[in-house]
Motif scaffolding. Structure first.
Motif, PDB file in Angstrom:
ATOM      1  N   HIS A  49       0.799  -1.122   0.018  1.00  0.00           N
ATOM      2  CA  HIS A  49      -0.027   0.071  -0.013  1.00  0.00           C
ATOM      3  C   HIS A  49       0.808   1.248   0.105  1.00  0.00           C
ATOM      4  O   HIS A  49       1.662   1.368   0.908  1.00  0.00           O
ATOM      5  CB  HIS A  49      -1.041  -0.080   1.205  1.00  0.00           C
ATOM      6  N   PRO A  50       0.756   2.016  -1.073  1.00  0.00           N
ATOM      7  CA  PRO A  50       1.730   3.237  -1.364  1.00  0.00           C
ATOM      8  C   PRO A  50       1.523   4.208  -0.313  1.00  0.00           C
ATOM      9  O   PRO A  50       0.406   4.536   0.001  1.00  0.00           O
ATOM     10  CB  PRO A  50       1.329   3.418  -2.586  1.00  0.00           C
ATOM     11  N   ALA A  51       2.579   5.025   0.237  1.00  0.00           N
ATOM     12  CA  ALA A  51       2.458   6.387   0.803  1.00  0.00           C
ATOM     13  C   ALA A  51       2.741   7.223  -0.367  1.00  0.00           C
ATOM     14  O   ALA A  51       2.622   7.011  -1.373  1.00  0.00           O
ATOM     15  CB  ALA A  51       3.516   6.267   1.928  1.00  0.00           C
ATOM     16  N   ASP A  52       2.829   8.355   0.038  1.00  0.00           N
ATOM     17  CA  ASP A  52       3.165   9.569  -0.660  1.00  0.00           C
ATOM     18  C   ASP A  52       4.367   9.607  -1.265  1.00  0.00           C
ATOM     19  O   ASP A  52       5.422  10.488  -0.969  1.00  0.00           O
ATOM     20  CB  ASP A  52       2.687  10.961  -0.178  1.00  0.00           C
ATOM     21  N   THR A  53       5.095   8.476  -1.540  1.00  0.00           N
ATOM     22  CA  THR A  53       6.309   8.545  -2.133  1.00  0.00           C
ATOM     23  C   THR A  53       6.269   7.975  -3.576  1.00  0.00           C
ATOM     24  O   THR A  53       5.437   7.505  -4.179  1.00  0.00           O
ATOM     25  CB  THR A  53       7.185   7.679  -1.222  1.00  0.00           C
ATOM     26  N   ARG A 111       6.498  -0.812  -5.855  1.00  0.00           N
ATOM     27  CA  ARG A 111       7.294   0.014  -4.753  1.00  0.00           C
ATOM     28  C   ARG A 111       8.660   0.550  -5.305  1.00  0.00           C
ATOM     29  O   ARG A 111       8.949   1.800  -5.112  1.00  0.00           O
ATOM     30  CB  ARG A 111       7.379  -0.810  -3.387  1.00  0.00           C
ATOM     31  N   SER A 145       6.045   7.712 -10.420  1.00  0.00           N
ATOM     32  CA  SER A 145       4.845   8.666 -10.284  1.00  0.00           C
ATOM     33  C   SER A 145       4.485   8.752  -8.790  1.00  0.00           C
ATOM     34  O   SER A 145       4.722   7.647  -8.067  1.00  0.00           O
ATOM     35  CB  SER A 145       3.528   7.785 -10.943  1.00  0.00           C
ATOM     36  N   ILE A 146       3.838   9.729  -8.310  1.00  0.00           N
ATOM     37  CA  ILE A 146       3.306   9.593  -6.947  1.00  0.00           C
ATOM     38  C   ILE A 146       1.934   9.096  -7.247  1.00  0.00           C
ATOM     39  O   ILE A 146       1.030   9.813  -7.914  1.00  0.00           O
ATOM     40  CB  ILE A 146       3.410  10.986  -6.491  1.00  0.00           C
ATOM     41  N   GLY A 147       1.702   7.966  -6.650  1.00  0.00           N
ATOM     42  CA  GLY A 147       0.349   7.495  -6.398  1.00  0.00           C
ATOM     43  C   GLY A 147       0.157   6.524  -7.959  1.00  0.00           C
ATOM     44  O   GLY A 147       0.903   6.717  -8.772  1.00  0.00           O
TER      45      GLY A 147
END
Length: 151
Positions: A49-53, A111, A145-147
């Motif tokens: 689950h991605p963070a804002d990275t 990721r 990409s972010i998101g």
């Protein structure tokens, strides 16, 4: 389930095999938003689950030389997608098919580049690559990409 994508115009710029980290909005013909009569899956979530990275997005576009190879190639991709929920670093996956143009592909979000490289080396993936080598033209690109793009 595949659903038709009739929303976006067909872009004429050819895709190139590259790692395009600078231009995440560039569209290749394989992009799920670039052709008008394409079938797509919904975004399938992965275990990460991605963070804002920054995430790594990988786009593939495989154009088969002969239509007779399309059903088996599609089925191979579907079988491979069953592994998605258990792949380390997998964030999201979208599969697409454009049967009239003998094209199939995916957009996968990772990721990191290491996670994508681990997938590429996976035996199930390598077996499919080997089975379809010479049966079409593969174009790939990656970018950060972010998101999840469009997800």
């Amino acid at each position: 389930m595949l659903t038709p994508d009739h929303k976006n115009p067909d872009h004429k710029n050819p895709g190139r095999e590259s790692r395009d980290h600078k231009n995440p909005h560039a569209q290749s013909p394989g992009s799920p938003t670039s052709t008008t009569h394409k079938l797509t899956t919904r975004w399938l979530p992965g275990p990460h689950h991605p963070a804002d990275t920054p995430l790594l997005v990988s786009e593939t576009d495989f154009r088969l030389h002969h239509i007779k190879d399309l059903p088996r190639a599609c089925w191979a991709g579907w079988r491979l997608s069953r592994l998605w929920p258990g792949l380390e670093g997998a964030v999201a996956l979208l599969l697409w098919a454009d049967p009239l143009r003998r094209r199939i592909g995916s957009v996968s979000v990772w990721r990191s580049a290491d996670d994508l490289d681990r997938f590429v080396r996976l035996r199930a993936h390598a077996d499919i690559v080997r089975a379809y080598r010479g049966k079409g033209t593969l174009t790939t690109r990656t970018w950060e990409s972010i998101g999840v793009p469009g997800g």
